[in-house]
Design a protein around this motif. Sequence first.
Motif: not given
Length: 229
Positions: A13, A17, A202
Amino acid sequence: MTTTLITGANKGLGYETARRLIAAGHDVWIGARDAERGRAAAEELGAHFVQLDVTDDASVDAAAETLRTEVGRVDVLINNAGISGGRVPAAEVTANHVRMVYETNVFGIVRVTHAFLPLLEAAEAPSVINVTSGLGSFHQITETEWGRYGSVTYSSSKSAVTMLSVQYARALPGIRFNAVDPGYTATDFNRRQGTQTIEEGTDAVVRLATLGGAAPTGTLTDRNGTVPW
């Protein structure tokens, strides 16, 4: 340009991101405990790398000094680093099990936030996003099917993350503090069993990180909106 630091961003993640925020025009710093993996991830993405172990005071302080010297401020801090601690039966959980998980998931957030606070205060519209989990929501655990997936260590640590976000938001109104639940996303964290794509996981973080001064504070959200406490 918005300067963003993401902890635990060499994969999963955090990495996604970083990729999306770079595409949105952010100047992203990837914080990672493993220097080799973190540097490789930063090179792949076109980000900056800073060695940062959220469980170590000296490492966090050194990272803060690096950004103070190189940039002078942090506009968005994303406390993404976290561990599950494994699925230990409740009857077998010891203080050491809890301490290990809290050291990263809870104390790590406090450690990083404290060290980077002067850099956040130097920004025009600073924002802190703490990655929590629906498994730390009292409502989700007691009122939905997700209750069977909770654990003494991980769930309680994420409840603490959410409360930290609320308390920081109230105590430091000049900085926006929010907690975000990525949802059940297919990553190494859950052996790729999650039902969401990495991009979907995200969505909520990226939305908050790109709102700037229009971001709310003291909220708990996922990609679909407000998450019950």
